[in-house]
Design a protein around this motif. Sequence first.
Motif, short mmCIF file in Angstrom:
data_model
loop_
_atom_site.label_atom_id
_atom_site.label_comp_id
_atom_site.label_asym_id
_atom_site.label_seq_id
_atom_site.Cartn_x
_atom_site.Cartn_y
_atom_site.Cartn_z
N GLY A 49 41.59 -40.99 -4.87
CA GLY A 49 40.26 -41.45 -4.51
C GLY A 49 39.45 -40.39 -3.80
O GLY A 49 38.29 -40.13 -4.14
N GLU A 50 40.04 -39.77 -2.81
CA GLU A 50 39.35 -38.71 -2.07
C GLU A 50 39.06 -37.53 -2.99
O GLU A 50 37.99 -36.91 -2.91
N PHE A 51 40.00 -37.22 -3.88
CA PHE A 51 39.82 -36.11 -4.80
C PHE A 51 38.63 -36.37 -5.73
O PHE A 51 37.76 -35.51 -5.91
N ARG A 52 38.57 -37.56 -6.32
CA ARG A 52 37.47 -37.90 -7.22
C ARG A 52 36.13 -37.86 -6.49
O ARG A 52 35.13 -37.39 -7.04
N GLU A 53 36.13 -38.35 -5.28
CA GLU A 53 34.89 -38.36 -4.51
C GLU A 53 34.41 -36.94 -4.23
O GLU A 53 33.22 -36.64 -4.36
N ARG A 54 35.34 -36.05 -3.90
CA ARG A 54 34.96 -34.66 -3.63
C ARG A 54 34.45 -33.98 -4.89
O ARG A 54 33.47 -33.23 -4.84
N VAL A 55 35.10 -34.24 -6.02
CA VAL A 55 34.64 -33.67 -7.29
C VAL A 55 33.24 -34.16 -7.61
O VAL A 55 32.36 -33.40 -8.05
N SER A 56 32.99 -35.44 -7.38
CA SER A 56 31.67 -36.01 -7.65
C SER A 56 30.59 -35.35 -6.81
O SER A 56 29.49 -35.05 -7.30
N LYS A 57 30.90 -35.06 -5.55
CA LYS A 57 29.93 -34.42 -4.67
C LYS A 57 29.62 -32.99 -5.08
O LYS A 57 28.55 -32.45 -4.75
N LEU A 58 30.54 -32.37 -5.82
CA LEU A 58 30.30 -31.00 -6.28
C LEU A 58 29.25 -30.94 -7.39
O LEU A 58 28.74 -29.87 -7.70
N GLY A 59 28.96 -32.07 -8.01
CA GLY A 59 27.99 -32.09 -9.10
C GLY A 59 28.55 -31.55 -10.40
O GLY A 59 27.79 -31.12 -11.28
N ALA A 60 29.87 -31.58 -10.55
CA ALA A 60 30.51 -31.05 -11.76
C ALA A 60 30.40 -32.03 -12.91
O ALA A 60 30.44 -33.25 -12.72
N ASP A 61 30.26 -31.50 -14.11
CA ASP A 61 30.24 -32.31 -15.33
C ASP A 61 31.42 -31.93 -16.22
O ASP A 61 31.88 -30.79 -16.19
N ARG A 62 31.89 -32.87 -17.00
CA ARG A 62 32.94 -32.55 -17.97
C ARG A 62 32.39 -31.56 -18.99
O ARG A 62 31.31 -31.73 -19.54
#
Length: 380
Positions: free
Chosen positions: A33-46
């Motif tokens: 959960g924390e990992f996904r949240e941090r990735v989301s905040k980075l603004g990364a796209d697949r």
Amino acid sequence: MAVYEAEGSWFLYRPGRVLVDRDTLEGKRTQSGEFRERVSKLGADRATEGQEAAAAVGLVALDMPADRDLIGDVRDLRTIATGPVAAPEHVLLAAPHRIVNTAPPIPADPPTDVPGARAAGKGLRIAVLDTGLAEGSRLAAVAPADVEVTDDDHDGVLDPAAGHGTFVTGLLRRYLPDAELLIRRVFTGPAGLATELEIAAAFAELPEVDLVNCSFAGTTLDDLPPVAIQRAIAALPRTTVVVAAAGNDADERPHWPAAFKRVVGVGAIEGGRGHEGWQRAPYSSFGHWVDAAASGSGVHSSFVAFDEHPPTPAHHFGGGARWSGTSFATPKVTAAIALLAERDGISVREAVFQLIEADTRPQVAPVGTLVLPRALPPSP
């Protein structure tokens, strides 16, 4: 391709691309959960490409915004969950290379003993992941997509990595005239580069083979294993042996894939005769992760045909060359493993033990066991 240089180390990577563990991203691991949240905040796209190769090894390829500190973000993600959860997409190169520690190839007459006069290697299948094979070469069958490109940038000068795959293939054919060689052009462009995912895909697409010759190397962020290649090699049949160059950086930093325990890492030596007088070649990387060593300096092999402009004798290549580097020690070890397996009727894995790992084998510090393809250990 970008170069990261800091803290006394360097590596190549693809700008804007991060590889993350799929299970961690999708909530199947601790702290997901924390990992996904941090990735989301980075603004990364697949990423729109490379996703199939990433998925095959349990990864997801993400494209990062251009203004992000990619290396800092990767290190931050690594603090959240354990294991290889995030990494840049490293770039490896077919070495030797004109921008590192070995000289460019020197024109020479084509070898007269390729293929060799004696039968050897029949029934063995060896994959060569490299820059391809010269057009029209009789060393091995080659698909159009796997033909060497000699002047990719159209500047009239032989590309730095051009001829590398032909040179390596020529050495294998010299020792193993009857082996089946599968040529794959993985390293492309003038510099002969390939990303982790490109290399992982090449491993995944191989049919079952006895040996894989990897005359390429690369360093990584924090010297950690390149995760896509690690998983691709782990997925190979246990009967397959991978042999890889230790690199030409003249230091102890692990070079991949040579540094994997599953892989036979090969350094270069010079100056000896028989079993005496060998020493590490000045350019060869070294350390506890290097398993074997073979002569790598002034090696003579097949090469592409090419006339550089303006034409001079030093720039006329007519199908042969001399070159130095751990790249060219590597096929000698690959060939020695194959020759021993064939001679004694054993598996290539058992041949690795007898040739390299047995306590009685001669050593050349700090690059491992001395390997001479023409002087195999006596039969048990």
